[in-house]
Design a protein around this motif. Sequence first.
Motif, PDB file in Angstrom:
ATOM      1  N   ARG A 140       0.839  -1.211   0.000  1.00 44.81           N
ATOM      2  CA  ARG A 140       0.000   0.000   0.000  1.00 44.81           C
ATOM      3  C   ARG A 140       0.870   1.255   0.000  1.00 44.81           C
ATOM      4  O   ARG A 140       0.586   2.242  -0.688  1.00 44.81           O
ATOM      5  N   ARG A 143       2.235   1.676  -3.448  1.00 39.69           N
ATOM      6  CA  ARG A 143       1.201   2.126  -4.385  1.00 39.69           C
ATOM      7  C   ARG A 143       0.881   3.611  -4.186  1.00 39.69           C
ATOM      8  O   ARG A 143       0.755   4.378  -5.147  1.00 39.69           O
ATOM      9  N   ASP A 144       0.761   4.035  -2.906  1.00 41.94           N
ATOM     10  CA  ASP A 144       0.434   5.437  -2.633  1.00 41.94           C
ATOM     11  C   ASP A 144       1.558   6.368  -3.066  1.00 41.94           C
ATOM     12  O   ASP A 144       1.299   7.497  -3.519  1.00 41.94           O
ATOM     13  N   LYS A 146       3.559   5.861  -5.610  1.00 44.01           N
ATOM     14  CA  LYS A 146       3.465   5.985  -7.069  1.00 44.01           C
ATOM     15  C   LYS A 146       2.302   6.906  -7.465  1.00 44.01           C
ATOM     16  O   LYS A 146       2.435   7.733  -8.372  1.00 44.01           O
ATOM     17  N   GLU A 147       1.155   6.757  -6.762  1.00 50.47           N
ATOM     18  CA  GLU A 147       0.004   7.602  -7.077  1.00 50.47           C
ATOM     19  C   GLU A 147       0.315   9.077  -6.779  1.00 50.47           C
ATOM     20  O   GLU A 147      -0.071   9.970  -7.539  1.00 50.47           O
ATOM     21  N   ARG A 150       2.506  10.386  -9.550  1.00 48.18           N
ATOM     22  CA  ARG A 150       1.731  10.653 -10.781  1.00 48.18           C
ATOM     23  C   ARG A 150       0.862  11.915 -10.634  1.00 48.18           C
ATOM     24  O   ARG A 150       0.726  12.695 -11.578  1.00 48.18           O
ATOM     25  N   ALA A 151       0.270  12.081  -9.435  1.00 46.29           N
ATOM     26  CA  ALA A 151      -0.559  13.272  -9.207  1.00 46.29           C
ATOM     27  C   ALA A 151       0.286  14.541  -9.275  1.00 46.29           C
ATOM     28  O   ALA A 151      -0.156  15.576  -9.797  1.00 46.29           O
ATOM     29  N   GLN A 175      -5.490  17.721  -5.591  1.00 43.00           N
ATOM     30  CA  GLN A 175      -5.406  16.263  -5.737  1.00 43.00           C
ATOM     31  C   GLN A 175      -3.977  15.772  -5.429  1.00 43.00           C
ATOM     32  O   GLN A 175      -3.781  14.731  -4.787  1.00 43.00           O
ATOM     33  N   ARG A 179      -2.915  13.183  -2.470  1.00 45.40           N
ATOM     34  CA  ARG A 179      -2.121  11.972  -2.727  1.00 45.40           C
ATOM     35  C   ARG A 179      -0.826  11.972  -1.901  1.00 45.40           C
ATOM     36  O   ARG A 179      -0.383  10.921  -1.408  1.00 45.40           O
TER      37      ARG A 179
END
Length: 561
Positions: A140, A143-144, A146-147, A150-151, A175, A179
Amino acid sequence: MSWGTELWDQFDNLEKHTQWGIDILEKYIKFVKERTEIELSYAKQLRNLAKKYQPKKNSKEEEEYRYTACKAFLSTLNEMNDYAGQHEVISENMTSNITVELARYVQELKQERKSYFHDGRKAQQHIEICWKQLESSKRRFERDCKEADRAQQYFEKMDADINVTKADVEKARQQAQVRHQMAEDSKADYSSILQKFNHEQHEYYHTHIPNIFQKIQEMEERRIVRIGDSMKTYAEVDRQVIPIIGKCLDEIVKAAESIDQKNDSQLVIEAYKSGFEPPGDIEFEDYTQPMKRTVSDNSLSNSRGEGKPELKFGGKSKGKLWPFIKKNKLSLKLGATPEDFSNLPPEQRRKKLQQKVDELNKEIQKEMDQRDAITKMKDVYLKNPQMGDPASLDHKLTEVSQNIEKLRLESQKFEAWLAEVEGRLPARSEQARRQSGMFDAQNPATVNNCAQDRESSPDGSYTEEQSQEGEGKVLATDFDDEFDEEEPLPAIGTCKALYTFEGQNEGTISVVEGETLYVIEEDKGDGWTRIRRNEDEEGYVPTSYVEVYLDKNAKGAKTYI
Protein backbone atom coordinates in the motif's frame (compact mmCIF):
# COMPACT_ATOMS: atom_id res chain seq x y z
CA MET A 1 20.44 -27.56 27.69
CA SER A 2 16.98 -26.48 26.58
CA TRP A 3 14.85 -27.44 23.59
CA GLY A 4 13.56 -23.87 23.45
CA THR A 5 16.98 -22.48 22.55
CA GLU A 6 18.65 -25.47 20.89
CA LEU A 7 15.68 -26.68 18.78
CA TRP A 8 13.90 -23.37 18.06
CA ASP A 9 13.36 -24.32 14.38
CA GLN A 10 12.44 -28.01 14.89
CA PHE A 11 8.69 -27.73 15.59
CA ASP A 12 7.72 -30.59 13.26
CA ASN A 13 10.49 -32.90 14.48
CA LEU A 14 9.54 -32.31 18.12
CA GLU A 15 5.93 -33.10 17.25
CA LYS A 16 7.01 -36.38 15.67
CA HIS A 17 9.34 -37.20 18.55
CA THR A 18 6.72 -36.64 21.26
CA GLN A 19 4.23 -38.75 19.27
CA TRP A 20 6.89 -41.41 19.00
CA GLY A 21 7.32 -41.23 22.81
CA ILE A 22 3.61 -41.89 23.31
CA ASP A 23 3.82 -44.76 20.83
CA ILE A 24 6.70 -46.24 22.85
CA LEU A 25 4.62 -45.93 26.02
CA GLU A 26 1.64 -47.59 24.37
CA LYS A 27 3.94 -50.26 23.05
CA TYR A 28 5.17 -50.92 26.58
CA ILE A 29 1.57 -51.08 27.87
CA LYS A 30 0.75 -53.59 25.16
CA PHE A 31 3.84 -55.55 26.08
CA VAL A 32 2.84 -55.80 29.77
CA LYS A 33 -0.70 -56.77 28.85
CA GLU A 34 0.51 -59.60 26.66
CA ARG A 35 2.93 -60.61 29.40
CA THR A 36 0.03 -61.00 31.83
CA GLU A 37 -1.72 -63.29 29.34
CA ILE A 38 1.39 -65.34 28.73
CA GLU A 39 1.94 -65.73 32.49
CA LEU A 40 -1.04 -68.10 32.40
CA SER A 41 0.69 -70.29 29.87
CA TYR A 42 4.07 -71.98 29.54
CA ALA A 43 7.63 -70.68 29.72
CA LYS A 44 8.01 -71.19 26.01
CA GLN A 45 5.34 -68.63 25.31
CA LEU A 46 7.10 -66.21 27.63
CA ARG A 47 10.35 -66.55 25.71
CA ASN A 48 8.48 -66.07 22.42
CA LEU A 49 7.10 -62.78 23.73
CA ALA A 50 10.58 -61.48 24.49
CA LYS A 51 11.70 -62.47 21.02
CA LYS A 52 8.67 -60.79 19.43
CA TYR A 53 9.53 -57.40 20.92
CA GLN A 54 13.21 -57.47 20.10
CA PRO A 55 14.13 -54.65 17.69
CA LYS A 56 14.57 -55.68 14.10
CA LYS A 57 18.09 -55.65 12.71
CA ASN A 58 19.08 -52.87 10.32
CA SER A 59 15.79 -51.03 10.74
CA LYS A 60 14.69 -47.61 11.95
CA GLU A 61 13.33 -49.22 15.09
CA GLU A 62 16.84 -50.32 16.02
CA GLU A 63 18.06 -46.71 15.89
CA GLU A 64 15.39 -45.73 18.39
CA TYR A 65 17.10 -47.84 21.03
CA ARG A 66 19.82 -45.23 21.41
CA TYR A 67 17.59 -43.64 24.06
CA THR A 68 18.11 -44.76 27.63
CA ALA A 69 14.44 -45.58 28.19
CA CYS A 70 14.42 -47.82 25.14
CA LYS A 71 17.69 -49.43 26.23
CA ALA A 72 16.11 -50.22 29.58
CA PHE A 73 13.14 -51.76 27.80
CA LEU A 74 15.50 -53.86 25.70
CA SER A 75 17.25 -55.08 28.86
CA THR A 76 13.86 -56.05 30.22
CA LEU A 77 13.18 -58.19 27.16
CA ASN A 78 16.56 -59.91 27.47
CA GLU A 79 16.00 -60.76 31.12
CA MET A 80 12.60 -62.26 30.32
CA ASN A 81 14.33 -65.23 28.67
CA ASP A 82 15.31 -66.43 32.16
CA TYR A 83 11.77 -66.58 33.45
CA ALA A 84 10.76 -70.20 33.74
CA GLY A 85 7.40 -70.26 35.44
CA GLN A 86 3.96 -68.66 35.17
CA HIS A 87 1.71 -67.50 38.01
CA GLU A 88 -1.74 -65.98 38.06
CA VAL A 89 -0.73 -63.56 40.82
CA ILE A 90 1.87 -62.02 38.50
CA SER A 91 -0.81 -61.51 35.87
CA GLU A 92 -3.22 -59.81 38.30
CA ASN A 93 -0.61 -57.53 39.87
CA MET A 94 0.80 -56.41 36.53
CA THR A 95 -2.66 -55.62 35.21
CA SER A 96 -3.61 -53.43 38.18
CA ASN A 97 -0.25 -51.75 38.87
CA ILE A 98 1.09 -51.16 35.37
CA THR A 99 -1.40 -51.59 32.54
CA VAL A 100 -4.28 -49.65 34.06
CA GLU A 101 -2.09 -46.88 35.47
CA LEU A 102 -0.11 -46.36 32.28
CA ALA A 103 -3.26 -46.39 30.14
CA ARG A 104 -4.68 -43.57 32.27
CA TYR A 105 -1.38 -41.69 32.10
CA VAL A 106 -1.23 -42.01 28.30
CA GLN A 107 -4.62 -40.32 27.96
CA GLU A 108 -3.47 -37.43 30.17
CA LEU A 109 -0.22 -37.20 28.22
CA LYS A 110 -2.06 -36.97 24.90
CA GLN A 111 -4.22 -34.11 26.16
CA GLU A 112 -1.21 -32.22 27.51
CA ARG A 113 0.75 -32.72 24.28
CA LYS A 114 -2.24 -31.60 22.18
CA SER A 115 -2.53 -28.39 24.24
CA TYR A 116 1.16 -27.45 23.84
CA PHE A 117 1.29 -27.99 20.10
CA HIS A 118 -2.00 -26.14 19.71
CA ASP A 119 -0.35 -23.14 21.39
CA GLY A 120 2.65 -23.52 19.08
CA ARG A 121 0.50 -23.52 15.94
CA LYS A 122 -1.46 -20.58 17.28
CA ALA A 123 1.80 -18.65 17.71
CA GLN A 124 2.83 -19.61 14.17
CA GLN A 125 -0.50 -18.42 12.76
CA HIS A 126 -0.18 -15.14 14.64
CA ILE A 127 3.29 -14.39 13.28
CA GLU A 128 2.10 -15.36 9.78
CA ILE A 129 -0.80 -12.90 10.09
CA CYS A 130 1.63 -10.18 11.22
CA TRP A 131 3.83 -10.98 8.23
CA LYS A 132 0.90 -10.69 5.82
CA GLN A 133 -0.10 -7.36 7.40
CA LEU A 134 3.46 -6.12 6.94
CA GLU A 135 3.49 -7.15 3.28
CA SER A 136 0.08 -5.53 2.72
CA SER A 137 1.13 -2.23 4.33
CA LYS A 138 4.36 -2.19 2.33
CA ARG A 139 2.49 -2.71 -0.96
CA ARG A 140 0.00 0.00 0.00
CA PHE A 141 2.87 2.35 0.83
CA GLU A 142 4.49 1.64 -2.51
CA ARG A 143 1.20 2.13 -4.39
CA ASP A 144 0.43 5.44 -2.63
CA CYS A 145 3.92 6.73 -3.37
CA LYS A 146 3.47 5.98 -7.07
CA GLU A 147 0.00 7.60 -7.08
CA ALA A 148 1.37 10.70 -5.33
CA ASP A 149 4.17 10.95 -7.88
CA ARG A 150 1.73 10.65 -10.78
CA ALA A 151 -0.56 13.27 -9.21
CA GLN A 152 2.42 15.61 -8.80
CA GLN A 153 3.40 15.17 -12.44
CA TYR A 154 -0.19 15.75 -13.58
CA PHE A 155 -0.37 18.95 -11.53
CA GLU A 156 2.89 20.18 -13.02
CA LYS A 157 1.57 19.41 -16.50
CA MET A 158 -1.70 21.27 -15.87
CA ASP A 159 0.16 24.16 -14.32
CA ALA A 160 2.33 24.51 -17.42
CA ASP A 161 -0.58 24.36 -19.87
CA ILE A 162 -1.82 27.92 -20.66
CA ASN A 163 -5.08 26.57 -22.10
CA VAL A 164 -6.16 25.05 -18.78
CA THR A 165 -8.39 27.05 -16.49
CA LYS A 166 -7.23 28.16 -13.09
CA ALA A 167 -9.92 26.00 -11.47
CA ASP A 168 -8.56 22.87 -13.13
CA VAL A 169 -5.03 23.75 -12.02
CA GLU A 170 -6.25 24.31 -8.47
CA LYS A 171 -8.11 21.01 -8.55
CA ALA A 172 -4.96 19.18 -9.76
CA ARG A 173 -2.90 20.85 -7.03
CA GLN A 174 -5.37 19.80 -4.34
CA GLN A 175 -5.41 16.26 -5.74
CA ALA A 176 -1.59 16.15 -5.60
CA GLN A 177 -1.64 17.34 -2.00
CA VAL A 178 -4.20 14.67 -1.08
CA ARG A 179 -2.12 11.97 -2.73
CA HIS A 180 1.02 13.23 -1.00
CA GLN A 181 -0.77 13.14 2.37
CA MET A 182 -1.99 9.59 1.66
CA ALA A 183 1.59 8.54 0.90
CA GLU A 184 2.78 10.05 4.18
CA ASP A 185 0.01 8.26 6.08
CA SER A 186 0.92 4.96 4.38
CA LYS A 187 4.56 5.52 5.28
CA ALA A 188 3.70 6.04 8.94
CA ASP A 189 1.42 2.98 8.91
CA TYR A 190 4.09 0.83 7.24
CA SER A 191 6.74 1.97 9.74
CA SER A 192 4.43 1.22 12.67
CA ILE A 193 3.50 -2.23 11.38
CA LEU A 194 7.16 -3.01 10.65
CA GLN A 195 8.15 -2.17 14.23
CA LYS A 196 5.25 -4.25 15.49
CA PHE A 197 6.25 -7.22 13.31
CA ASN A 198 9.88 -7.10 14.41
CA HIS A 199 8.71 -7.00 18.03
CA GLU A 200 6.31 -9.90 17.45
CA GLN A 201 9.00 -11.87 15.65
CA HIS A 202 11.47 -11.34 18.50
CA GLU A 203 8.83 -12.42 21.01
CA TYR A 204 8.02 -15.45 18.88
CA TYR A 205 11.60 -16.74 18.58
CA HIS A 206 12.89 -15.68 22.00
CA THR A 207 9.85 -15.95 24.30
CA HIS A 208 6.81 -17.83 22.98
CA ILE A 209 8.51 -20.73 21.20
CA PRO A 210 11.19 -21.26 23.92
CA ASN A 211 8.48 -21.35 26.62
CA ILE A 212 6.33 -23.82 24.70
CA PHE A 213 9.28 -26.05 23.84
CA GLN A 214 10.48 -25.96 27.46
CA LYS A 215 7.09 -27.26 28.59
CA ILE A 216 7.22 -29.96 25.91
CA GLN A 217 10.68 -30.97 27.12
CA GLU A 218 9.48 -31.23 30.73
CA MET A 219 6.48 -33.28 29.58
CA GLU A 220 8.74 -35.61 27.60
CA GLU A 221 11.14 -36.04 30.51
CA ARG A 222 8.24 -36.90 32.83
CA ARG A 223 7.17 -39.53 30.34
CA ILE A 224 10.68 -41.02 30.34
CA VAL A 225 10.75 -41.10 34.14
CA ARG A 226 7.27 -42.65 34.23
CA ILE A 227 8.20 -45.47 31.89
CA GLY A 228 11.27 -46.10 34.04
CA ASP A 229 9.12 -46.27 37.19
CA SER A 230 6.76 -48.68 35.43
CA MET A 231 9.69 -50.94 34.59
CA LYS A 232 10.66 -50.95 38.27
CA THR A 233 7.12 -51.96 39.19
CA TYR A 234 7.24 -54.66 36.57
CA ALA A 235 10.35 -56.09 38.20
CA GLU A 236 8.96 -55.87 41.74
CA VAL A 237 5.83 -57.83 40.80
CA ASP A 238 7.99 -60.71 39.65
CA ARG A 239 10.23 -60.43 42.70
CA GLN A 240 7.33 -60.98 45.10
CA VAL A 241 6.34 -64.26 43.48
CA ILE A 242 9.57 -65.74 42.14
CA PRO A 243 12.51 -65.15 44.48
CA ILE A 244 14.62 -67.53 42.42
CA ILE A 245 14.81 -65.13 39.53
CA GLY A 246 15.64 -62.19 41.82
CA LYS A 247 18.99 -61.76 40.17
CA CYS A 248 17.37 -61.27 36.78
CA LEU A 249 14.98 -58.73 38.22
CA ASP A 250 17.86 -56.83 39.79
CA GLU A 251 19.28 -56.40 36.32
CA ILE A 252 15.95 -55.01 35.12
CA VAL A 253 15.91 -52.50 37.97
CA LYS A 254 19.46 -51.53 37.17
CA ALA A 255 18.47 -50.93 33.55
CA ALA A 256 15.46 -48.85 34.64
CA GLU A 257 17.61 -46.74 36.97
CA SER A 258 20.05 -46.11 34.15
CA ILE A 259 17.37 -44.08 32.38
CA ASP A 260 18.53 -40.49 32.07
CA GLN A 261 15.91 -38.08 30.78
CA LYS A 262 18.55 -35.37 30.29
CA ASN A 263 20.63 -37.72 28.20
CA ASP A 264 17.59 -38.58 26.08
CA SER A 265 16.86 -34.89 25.62
CA GLN A 266 20.46 -34.34 24.51
CA LEU A 267 20.10 -37.18 22.00
CA VAL A 268 17.07 -35.42 20.53
CA ILE A 269 19.16 -32.24 20.15
CA GLU A 270 21.97 -34.15 18.48
CA ALA A 271 19.50 -35.87 16.13
CA TYR A 272 17.61 -32.77 14.97
CA LYS A 273 19.80 -29.71 15.67
CA SER A 274 20.40 -27.79 12.41
CA GLY A 275 23.06 -25.36 13.62
CA PHE A 276 21.38 -22.32 12.04
CA GLU A 277 20.63 -19.01 13.73
CA PRO A 278 17.20 -17.31 13.91
CA PRO A 279 16.62 -14.60 11.26
CA GLY A 280 17.31 -10.96 12.11
CA ASP A 281 15.04 -7.93 11.85
CA ILE A 282 13.81 -6.70 8.45
CA GLU A 283 15.23 -3.38 7.27
CA PHE A 284 12.95 -0.45 6.47
CA GLU A 285 12.44 0.12 2.74
CA ASP A 286 11.82 3.79 1.93
CA TYR A 287 9.62 4.41 -1.13
CA THR A 288 9.49 8.21 -0.74
CA GLN A 289 12.75 8.96 -2.59
CA PRO A 290 10.98 9.91 -5.88
CA MET A 291 8.90 12.47 -3.92
CA LYS A 292 11.67 14.90 -2.99
CA ARG A 293 9.91 17.78 -4.79
CA THR A 294 7.47 19.63 -2.56
CA VAL A 295 4.05 20.77 -3.75
CA SER A 296 3.85 24.56 -4.17
CA ASP A 297 1.17 26.97 -5.31
CA ASN A 298 3.21 28.16 -8.32
CA SER A 299 5.65 25.78 -10.01
CA LEU A 300 5.76 27.09 -13.58
CA SER A 301 9.53 27.52 -13.42
CA ASN A 302 10.25 23.81 -13.05
CA SER A 303 7.22 22.32 -14.75
CA ARG A 304 8.88 20.93 -17.90
CA GLY A 305 12.56 20.82 -17.12
CA GLU A 306 12.79 17.83 -14.82
CA GLY A 307 11.09 14.98 -16.67
CA LYS A 308 9.98 11.77 -15.10
CA PRO A 309 11.98 10.65 -12.09
CA GLU A 310 13.56 7.24 -12.25
CA LEU A 311 11.72 4.87 -9.95
CA LYS A 312 13.98 2.51 -8.11
CA PHE A 313 12.49 0.26 -5.56
CA GLY A 314 14.06 -2.57 -3.67
CA GLY A 315 14.33 -6.08 -5.03
CA LYS A 316 11.70 -8.73 -4.69
CA SER A 317 10.39 -9.43 -1.22
CA LYS A 318 12.35 -12.03 0.61
CA GLY A 319 9.29 -13.32 2.40
CA LYS A 320 10.01 -16.91 1.41
CA LEU A 321 12.90 -17.08 3.88
CA TRP A 322 10.76 -17.40 7.01
CA PRO A 323 10.76 -20.98 8.35
CA PHE A 324 7.23 -20.70 9.69
CA ILE A 325 5.82 -19.73 6.28
CA LYS A 326 7.47 -22.30 4.07
CA LYS A 327 9.57 -25.22 5.26
CA ASN A 328 13.06 -25.30 3.75
CA LYS A 329 13.84 -28.48 1.85
CA LEU A 330 17.04 -29.85 0.38
CA SER A 331 16.42 -30.98 -3.17
CA LEU A 332 18.51 -34.04 -4.01
CA LYS A 333 18.51 -36.34 -6.99
CA LEU A 334 17.19 -39.81 -6.32
CA GLY A 335 20.01 -41.96 -5.02
CA ALA A 336 22.63 -39.21 -5.54
CA THR A 337 23.59 -38.38 -1.93
CA PRO A 338 26.91 -36.45 -1.92
CA GLU A 339 29.90 -38.39 -0.66
CA ASP A 340 30.87 -35.54 1.71
CA PHE A 341 27.27 -35.27 3.09
CA SER A 342 27.17 -31.61 2.02
CA ASN A 343 23.38 -31.88 1.69
CA LEU A 344 23.05 -32.09 5.51
CA PRO A 345 23.01 -29.23 8.05
CA PRO A 346 26.43 -28.49 9.63
CA GLU A 347 25.89 -30.42 12.89
CA GLN A 348 24.41 -33.49 11.17
CA ARG A 349 27.15 -33.44 8.53
CA ARG A 350 29.86 -33.41 11.21
CA LYS A 351 28.32 -36.46 12.90
CA LYS A 352 28.10 -38.38 9.62
CA LEU A 353 31.71 -37.57 8.69
CA GLN A 354 32.95 -38.56 12.17
CA GLN A 355 31.06 -41.84 11.90
CA LYS A 356 32.59 -42.51 8.48
CA VAL A 357 36.12 -41.78 9.79
CA ASP A 358 35.61 -44.16 12.72
CA GLU A 359 34.40 -46.91 10.39
CA LEU A 360 37.41 -46.48 8.11
CA ASN A 361 39.81 -46.55 11.07
CA LYS A 362 38.27 -49.83 12.22
CA GLU A 363 38.69 -51.30 8.74
CA ILE A 364 42.31 -50.10 8.65
CA GLN A 365 43.02 -51.73 12.02
CA LYS A 366 41.42 -54.94 10.82
CA GLU A 367 43.56 -55.00 7.69
CA MET A 368 46.69 -54.23 9.74
CA ASP A 369 45.94 -57.13 12.06
CA GLN A 370 45.54 -59.37 9.04
CA ARG A 371 48.85 -58.12 7.63
CA ASP A 372 50.60 -58.84 10.94
CA ALA A 373 49.17 -62.35 10.98
CA ILE A 374 50.34 -63.03 7.43
CA THR A 375 53.79 -61.63 8.27
CA LYS A 376 54.08 -63.92 11.28
CA MET A 377 52.97 -66.88 9.19
CA LYS A 378 55.57 -66.01 6.58
CA ASP A 379 58.26 -65.93 9.28
CA VAL A 380 57.17 -69.37 10.43
CA TYR A 381 57.39 -70.68 6.86
CA LEU A 382 60.88 -69.17 6.51
CA LYS A 383 62.06 -70.94 9.67
CA ASN A 384 60.25 -74.19 8.83
CA PRO A 385 60.00 -74.58 5.03
CA GLN A 386 58.30 -77.97 5.44
CA MET A 387 55.20 -76.15 6.80
CA GLY A 388 54.66 -74.10 3.63
CA ASP A 389 56.12 -71.92 0.89
CA PRO A 390 56.80 -68.32 2.08
CA ALA A 391 56.49 -67.01 -1.49
CA SER A 392 52.87 -68.14 -1.61
CA LEU A 393 52.00 -65.42 0.92
CA ASP A 394 53.60 -62.54 -1.00
CA HIS A 395 50.56 -61.96 -3.22
CA LYS A 396 48.20 -61.90 -0.23
CA LEU A 397 50.55 -59.60 1.71
CA THR A 398 50.73 -57.18 -1.24
CA GLU A 399 46.96 -57.20 -1.60
CA VAL A 400 46.45 -56.42 2.10
CA SER A 401 49.02 -53.58 1.96
CA GLN A 402 47.24 -52.07 -1.03
CA ASN A 403 43.94 -52.26 0.82
CA ILE A 404 45.49 -50.50 3.81
CA GLU A 405 46.84 -47.72 1.62
CA LYS A 406 43.51 -47.33 -0.15
CA LEU A 407 41.66 -47.12 3.18
CA ARG A 408 44.13 -44.58 4.52
CA LEU A 409 43.63 -42.33 1.51
CA GLU A 410 39.89 -42.65 1.94
CA SER A 411 40.20 -41.85 5.66
CA GLN A 412 42.35 -38.78 4.93
CA LYS A 413 39.74 -37.51 2.50
CA PHE A 414 36.94 -37.74 5.07
CA GLU A 415 39.18 -36.33 7.80
CA ALA A 416 39.84 -33.30 5.58
CA TRP A 417 36.09 -32.76 5.13
CA LEU A 418 35.61 -33.20 8.87
CA ALA A 419 38.35 -30.66 9.59
CA GLU A 420 36.68 -28.21 7.21
CA VAL A 421 33.35 -28.59 9.02
CA GLU A 422 34.96 -28.14 12.44
CA GLY A 423 36.72 -25.00 11.25
CA ARG A 424 40.27 -26.36 11.43
CA LEU A 425 40.92 -25.82 7.70
CA PRO A 426 39.89 -23.04 5.27
CA ALA A 427 36.94 -23.94 3.09
CA ARG A 428 38.91 -23.32 -0.10
CA SER A 429 42.45 -22.13 -0.79
CA GLU A 430 43.29 -19.29 -3.17
CA GLN A 431 45.21 -21.65 -5.44
CA ALA A 432 42.24 -24.01 -5.64
CA ARG A 433 39.96 -21.10 -6.54
CA ARG A 434 42.26 -20.00 -9.36
CA GLN A 435 42.54 -23.53 -10.65
CA SER A 436 38.79 -23.97 -10.44
CA GLY A 437 38.27 -20.74 -12.39
CA MET A 438 40.62 -21.92 -15.17
CA PHE A 439 38.94 -25.31 -15.26
CA ASP A 440 35.53 -23.64 -15.57
CA ALA A 441 36.78 -21.52 -18.49
CA GLN A 442 38.16 -24.55 -20.32
CA ASN A 443 35.13 -26.74 -19.67
CA PRO A 444 31.97 -24.59 -19.95
CA ALA A 445 29.72 -27.60 -20.50
CA THR A 446 30.86 -29.16 -17.24
CA VAL A 447 30.37 -25.88 -15.39
CA ASN A 448 26.83 -25.50 -16.71
CA ASN A 449 25.95 -29.03 -15.68
CA CYS A 450 27.30 -28.43 -12.17
CA ALA A 451 25.40 -25.16 -11.95
CA GLN A 452 22.19 -26.93 -12.91
CA ASP A 453 22.81 -29.60 -10.28
CA ARG A 454 23.11 -27.02 -7.51
CA GLU A 455 19.88 -26.48 -5.59
CA SER A 456 19.68 -23.17 -3.76
CA SER A 457 18.32 -23.06 -0.21
CA PRO A 458 18.60 -20.65 2.71
CA ASP A 459 20.91 -23.02 4.58
CA GLY A 460 23.52 -22.59 1.80
CA SER A 461 23.87 -26.25 0.93
CA TYR A 462 23.88 -27.62 -2.61
CA THR A 463 24.66 -30.83 -4.39
CA GLU A 464 27.11 -31.47 -7.20
CA GLU A 465 27.97 -34.51 -9.23
CA GLN A 466 31.72 -34.47 -9.71
CA SER A 467 34.11 -37.33 -10.34
CA GLN A 468 37.38 -37.75 -8.46
CA GLU A 469 39.23 -37.88 -11.76
CA GLY A 470 37.95 -34.45 -12.78
CA GLU A 471 38.82 -33.05 -9.36
CA GLY A 472 42.34 -34.36 -9.70
CA LYS A 473 42.75 -32.56 -13.01
CA VAL A 474 41.61 -29.30 -11.47
CA LEU A 475 44.14 -29.56 -8.66
CA ALA A 476 47.06 -30.45 -10.94
CA THR A 477 50.13 -28.37 -10.15
CA ASP A 478 51.57 -28.32 -13.68
CA PHE A 479 49.65 -25.16 -14.54
CA ASP A 480 50.27 -23.10 -11.39
CA ASP A 481 52.25 -20.45 -13.25
CA GLU A 482 49.49 -20.02 -15.81
CA PHE A 483 46.85 -19.66 -13.10
CA ASP A 484 48.96 -17.12 -11.18
CA GLU A 485 48.98 -14.87 -14.25
CA GLU A 486 45.20 -15.02 -14.72
CA GLU A 487 43.51 -11.64 -14.25
CA PRO A 488 40.52 -11.49 -11.86
CA LEU A 489 37.02 -11.00 -13.28
CA PRO A 490 35.93 -7.32 -13.40
CA ALA A 491 33.16 -6.12 -11.09
CA ILE A 492 29.81 -5.60 -12.84
CA GLY A 493 28.08 -4.00 -9.87
CA THR A 494 27.67 -4.08 -6.12
CA CYS A 495 25.41 -5.90 -3.69
CA LYS A 496 24.24 -5.55 -0.10
CA ALA A 497 23.87 -8.58 2.17
CA LEU A 498 20.28 -8.84 3.42
CA TYR A 499 21.07 -11.70 5.80
CA THR A 500 24.14 -13.30 7.36
CA PHE A 501 25.35 -16.34 5.40
CA GLU A 502 27.95 -18.85 6.67
CA GLY A 503 29.77 -20.14 3.58
CA GLN A 504 30.86 -23.55 4.83
CA ASN A 505 30.80 -25.40 1.51
CA GLU A 506 33.57 -25.34 -1.07
CA GLY A 507 33.28 -22.37 -3.43
CA THR A 508 31.02 -20.28 -1.12
CA ILE A 509 31.94 -17.18 0.87
CA SER A 510 30.64 -15.93 4.22
CA VAL A 511 28.89 -12.55 4.39
CA VAL A 512 27.51 -10.44 7.25
CA GLU A 513 24.12 -8.74 7.19
CA GLY A 514 24.47 -5.17 5.86
CA GLU A 515 27.89 -5.78 4.27
CA THR A 516 28.53 -4.28 0.79
CA LEU A 517 30.52 -6.33 -1.75
CA TYR A 518 31.33 -6.41 -5.48
CA VAL A 519 29.35 -8.55 -7.97
CA ILE A 520 31.57 -10.31 -10.52
CA GLU A 521 29.09 -12.83 -11.96
CA GLU A 522 25.28 -12.70 -12.15
CA ASP A 523 22.88 -15.45 -11.18
CA LYS A 524 22.86 -17.97 -14.05
CA GLY A 525 19.46 -19.33 -13.04
CA ASP A 526 20.82 -21.71 -10.38
CA GLY A 527 20.12 -19.41 -7.42
CA TRP A 528 23.78 -18.38 -6.76
CA THR A 529 25.62 -15.09 -7.36
CA ARG A 530 29.41 -14.77 -7.46
CA ILE A 531 30.78 -11.89 -5.38
CA ARG A 532 34.15 -10.52 -4.23
CA ARG A 533 35.15 -8.88 -0.94
CA ASN A 534 38.71 -8.01 -1.95
CA GLU A 535 41.40 -9.35 -4.28
CA ASP A 536 41.85 -12.53 -2.23
CA GLU A 537 38.27 -13.33 -1.16
CA GLU A 538 35.54 -14.29 -3.62
CA GLY A 539 32.92 -17.01 -3.92
CA TYR A 540 29.22 -17.78 -4.31
CA VAL A 541 26.30 -16.74 -2.07
CA PRO A 542 22.56 -17.48 -2.46
CA THR A 543 20.98 -14.81 -4.65
CA SER A 544 18.08 -14.47 -2.20
CA TYR A 545 20.54 -13.38 0.52
CA VAL A 546 21.75 -10.24 -1.31
CA GLU A 547 20.27 -7.21 -3.07
CA VAL A 548 22.17 -6.61 -6.33
CA TYR A 549 22.84 -3.21 -7.92
CA LEU A 550 24.30 -3.81 -11.40
CA ASP A 551 26.37 -1.15 -13.19
CA LYS A 552 24.50 -0.35 -16.43
CA ASN A 553 27.77 0.56 -18.13
CA ALA A 554 29.47 -2.71 -17.18
CA LYS A 555 30.04 -5.22 -19.93
CA GLY A 556 27.55 -8.03 -19.87
CA ALA A 557 25.34 -6.38 -17.25
CA LYS A 558 21.58 -6.71 -17.64
CA THR A 559 19.18 -3.83 -17.10
CA TYR A 560 16.30 -4.44 -14.70
CA ILE A 561 13.22 -2.22 -14.63
